[in-house]
Scaffold this motif. Structure first.
Motif, PDB file in Angstrom:
ATOM      1  N   ALA A 241      39.269  22.235 -87.628  1.00 58.99           N
ATOM      2  CA  ALA A 241      38.375  21.292 -88.303  1.00 58.99           C
ATOM      3  C   ALA A 241      37.680  20.390 -87.285  1.00 58.99           C
ATOM      4  CB  ALA A 241      39.163  20.459 -89.312  1.00 58.99           C
TER       5      ALA A 241
ATOM      6  N   ALA B  47      33.614  28.873 -91.180  1.00 62.01           N
ATOM      7  CA  ALA B  47      34.582  28.186 -92.031  1.00 62.01           C
ATOM      8  C   ALA B  47      35.254  29.159 -92.998  1.00 62.01           C
ATOM      9  CB  ALA B  47      33.886  27.063 -92.802  1.00 62.01           C
TER      10      ALA B  47
ATOM     11  N   ASN C  94      42.880  24.854 -96.368  1.00 60.63           N
ATOM     12  CA  ASN C  94      41.959  23.883 -95.739  1.00 60.63           C
ATOM     13  C   ASN C  94      40.490  24.299 -95.810  1.00 60.63           C
ATOM     14  OD1 ASN C  94      44.182  22.315 -94.994  1.00 60.63           O
ATOM     15  ND2 ASN C  94      44.365  23.334 -93.004  1.00 60.63           N
TER      16      ASN C  94
ATOM     17  N   LEU D 240      38.358  21.206 -96.101  1.00 63.49           N
ATOM     18  CA  LEU D 240      38.420  20.468 -94.835  1.00 63.49           C
ATOM     19  C   LEU D 240      37.403  21.023 -93.846  1.00 63.49           C
ATOM     20  CD1 LEU D 240      39.715  18.470 -92.855  1.00 63.49           C
ATOM     21  CD2 LEU D 240      41.446  20.223 -92.362  1.00 63.49           C
ATOM     22  N   TYR D 241      37.313  22.343 -93.748  1.00 62.43           N
ATOM     23  CA  TYR D 241      36.365  22.946 -92.811  1.00 62.43           C
ATOM     24  C   TYR D 241      34.922  22.632 -93.208  1.00 62.43           C
ATOM     25  CZ  TYR D 241      40.488  25.614 -91.424  1.00 62.43           C
ATOM     26  OH  TYR D 241      41.750  25.980 -91.001  1.00 62.43           O
TER      27      TYR D 241
ATOM     28  N   ALA E 218      34.214  18.935 -92.575  1.00 63.19           N
ATOM     29  CA  ALA E 218      34.134  18.641 -91.137  1.00 63.19           C
ATOM     30  C   ALA E 218      32.754  19.003 -90.595  1.00 63.19           C
ATOM     31  CB  ALA E 218      35.224  19.396 -90.390  1.00 63.19           C
TER      32      ALA E 218
ATOM     33  N   LEU F 146      35.874  12.820 -90.328  1.00 63.35           N
ATOM     34  CA  LEU F 146      36.871  13.889 -90.247  1.00 63.35           C
ATOM     35  C   LEU F 146      38.174  13.464 -90.918  1.00 63.35           C
ATOM     36  CD1 LEU F 146      37.586  16.698 -89.175  1.00 63.35           C
ATOM     37  CD2 LEU F 146      38.279  15.618 -87.026  1.00 63.35           C
TER      38      LEU F 146
ATOM     39  N   GLY G  53      39.998  15.179 -94.284  1.00 60.01           N
ATOM     40  CA  GLY G  53      41.389  15.567 -94.448  1.00 60.01           C
ATOM     41  C   GLY G  53      42.001  14.997 -95.713  1.00 60.01           C
TER      42      GLY G  53
ATOM     43  N   ASN H 248      40.617  16.868 -98.686  1.00 57.79           N
ATOM     44  CA  ASN H 248      41.199  18.211 -98.762  1.00 57.79           C
ATOM     45  C   ASN H 248      42.595  18.174 -99.386  1.00 57.79           C
ATOM     46  OD1 ASN H 248      41.174  21.148 -97.856  1.00 57.79           O
ATOM     47  ND2 ASN H 248      43.011  20.395 -96.803  1.00 57.79           N
TER      48      ASN H 248
END
Length: 639
Positions: free
Chosen positions: A249, A276, A286, A289-290, A293, A341, A345, A348
């Motif tokens: 990420a 991603a 995740n 999250l990707y 990010a 970021l 998280g 996510n």
């Protein structure tokens, strides 16, 4: 009663006929209804347009007093030879001001003010003219928002029409606006003609193209050629190798942060989404999250760091050095992206989302054949770092040299004064000893670090990578460049139209009306940051485009910020307002923002999921950018 029953039977029969009406007829009826609604909306917008044009024309005719007679104005007159002369130096305005005694006190000041006004002008009659800038600003912004939101008109046309509306409020003798040495309008010595209403919009548009046209065109070429040559892919893979799969990420965020400097955000997201999805297939977790990010890294530099169109135009409108804006943008953007970021998280964990199959249109991006050959990391980074390094070197050297040159001179003058020596002679000798090498070096660095030349060099190198790495022919390269310029041309038109809109706002001299709100307070600089941020956020929520939000906000804020900076009342470097406005333009991204749909469709998310992820993430980025800017402006004001 019977009539009522018959009426009810007819309604039932009509309802039954409507139910058995062919589907094509229903569609035609809906099409007609939609066309009727569109016509009504067009008539409403046209009525508002005519009303605003008529009212503004009436005000312009009624307030035909030359702009140089407004209180607090600093106008200049352009003579036939093209030279500009301050209006307070004209014979009719100067009077006998130079013959006033030094000890005249307040009465002398009043006489001087009266001498600066043309004969026959009632000072009390001039005061109502000061309302004209406020009305012009309100009408211009309202027209732009109505045309974009109500009629869904293209941003270029909306901004040009808004600029024309504002131009109707400006007296016909005004032909331009100069930002230096002090902000002032330029007046036509011949009194002006009605044709100036249109010509000054066109000239302002041309001036905006002069300042940002080449930069945006070169940025479009760099972005396209980095995709074709594989340079962008190499940067992403290198980030994954450095940070590893566990910190993938962070690698996505860093890649988006770097690539969004020369490449438009939509293109960066298209590029990184397949990676991603590949990471999710490997880790089975995740996914959000990707995606978040990538959005955090790309969105922050897209709105804070030139040469992307929004911050580039804000830089031009405020008249600050682009190298300083790049440095401050990177200083503010890096910690803000890290905050984004962390927020990604948290989002996510609160709403884990599984990857879904992409639609047929979006899957074309994912199914593209990967490039077999990629340039080395050092070569891939050159198109990104070359303009940043060249511009930064010229900017830093200019600041350091100015301080070094003035520092020894001041010390020498002080020493000479203590020794009863002529200070001017000693200071001139020191300047003469230091000037040849330092100033000559600075002039060459200014040439090398010129943003247009630096971006051109980066564009040529990115084109070279296409030929040397992928073996593109010159014909193929020409097609790639043409495709890039077609997309960049639209951005240039929108951005330059925004520049014309801002220039016409400046010609109204709105700063003379609202500057008093901040001039007598020590917290004027802080209040201006909050005002700029709030304006950018409100305009973004209203119409959806971050670029348009930055264009309108910078046009309004410049009239306040530049005079405060010239008087030393701002308290920080003027360039800090660029990330403030950019951060405000990230707030409130929802369904009227194209980025919202890019994130939703490419990530295969529902509208509700996008509102709870993308919208929240950008709001956090917006607030973090504001807070980080405030912190740096307090710790490192650079003034």
């Amino acid at each position: 009663m019977g009539a009522t029953t018959a009426c009810g039977e007819r309604q039932v029969e009509e309802g039954m006929r409507a139910e058995h009406r062919p589907a094509s007829g229903c569609r035609r009826q809906r099409d007609r209804d939609g066309a009727d609604r569109a016509c009504r909306r067009l008539l409403q917008i046209g009525f508002l347009w005519v009303l605003s044009v008529g009212g503004s024309a009436s005000l312009s005719i009624a307030a035909d007093t030359p702009l140089g007679t407004q209180q607090g104005s600093a106008a200049t007159v352009e003579d036939a030879a093209g030279a500009t002369v301050p209006t307070d130096s004209l014979p009719a305005a100067a009077g006998e001001a130079e013959s006033m005694p030094d000890n005249a006190g307040a009465s002398a000041a009043e006489e001087d003010q009266a001498a600066r006004e043309p004969a026959g002008v009632d000072r009390e009659a001039v005061v109502p003219v000061l309302w004209r800038p406020l009305v012009a600003s309100a009408v211009g912004v309202t027209v732009v928002l109505l045309l974009m939101i109500g009629l869904k008109l293209h941003a270029f046309l909306a901004l040009i029409l808004g600029a024309l509306c504002i131009s109707l409020f400006v007296p016909v003798d005004v032909i331009g606006f100069a930002k230096s040495p002090t902000p002032h309008v330029l007046l036509d010595a011949g009194g002006g003609e009605p044709a100036n209403i249109v010509s000054r919009v066109a000239s302002s548009f041309g001036s905006a193209v002069t300042s940002i046209g080449i930069l945006i065109a070169m940025a479009a070429i760099i972005g396209k050629c980095m995709l074709v040559s594989g340079a962008a892919d190499r940067i992403v893979r290198a980030a994954l190798d450095v940070f590893g799969e566990k910190r993938a990420a962070l690698a996505m965020m860093v890649s988006g942060f770097i690539l969004s400097v020369p490449v438009f955000f939509d293109t960066v997201f298209y590029l990184l989404v397949p990676l991603a999805r590949t990471l999710y297939r490997q880790t089975r977790k995740n996914y959000l999250l990707y995606l978040a990010a990538i959005a955090a890294g790309g969105a922050i530099t897209h709105t804070l760091v030139p040469p992307t169109p929004g911050p580039l135009l804000v830089t031009s409108t405020l008249g600050v050095d682009i190298g300083m804006v790049i440095l401050i943008g990177l200083m503010v953007g890096a910690p803000s992206a890290l905050v984004g970021l962390l927020a990604a998280g948290i989002l996510n964990r609160r709403m884990p989302i599984e990857m879904r199959p992409m639609s047929s249109a979006a899957s074309q991006v994912e199914e593209e054949t990967p490039l077999e050959r990629l340039p080395s990391l050092s070569l891939a980074l050159v198109p990104v770092l070359l303009p940043v390094v060249l511009i930064t070197i010229a900017t830093v050297y200019g600041v350091v040299w100015e301080r070094m040159r003035h520092g020894p001179s001041d010390a020498a003058v002080t020493a000479a004064t203590e020794a009863d020596a002529p200070p001017a002679a000693v200071g001139a000798q020191v300047a003469q000893d230091d000037e040849p090498f330092g100033d000559r070096l600075r002039s060459w660095l200014d040439l090398i670090g010129n943003p247009n030349l630096a971006m051109l060099a980066a564009a040529l190198f990115s084109m070279y990578l296409c030929i040397s790495v992928q073996g593109c022919s010159f014909r193929e390269l020409a097609d790639y460049v043409e495709e890039a310029l077609l997309s960049g041309g639209v951005i240039i038109l929108i951005t330059a139209a925004g520049g014309a809109f801002g220039a016409l706002l400046a010609m109204t001299e709105i700063q003379n009306v609202v500057e008093s709100l901040f001039a007598k307070t020590q917290q004027g600089g802080l209040m201006l940051i909050l005002v700029a941020y709030s304006l950018a956020a409100m305009i973004k929520v209203a119409q959806g485009s971050s670029t348009v939000s930055m264009i309108i906000t910078s046009s309004l804020v410049a009239s306040l910020a530049v005079p405060l900076a010239d008087k030393g009342q701002l308290g920080y470097h003027l360039a800090y307002l660029v990330p403030v406005i950019g951060s405000g333009s990230l707030m409130g991204s929802w369904m009227n923002d194209s980025g919202f749909w890019v994130f939703a469709k490419m990530g295969v998310l529902t509208e509700g999921e996008t509102l709870r992820s993308w919208t929240v993430l950008l709001a956090i980025l917006s607030l973090s950018g504001l807070l980080v800017t405030l912190l740096f402006a307090w710790l490192i004001p650079l003034v």
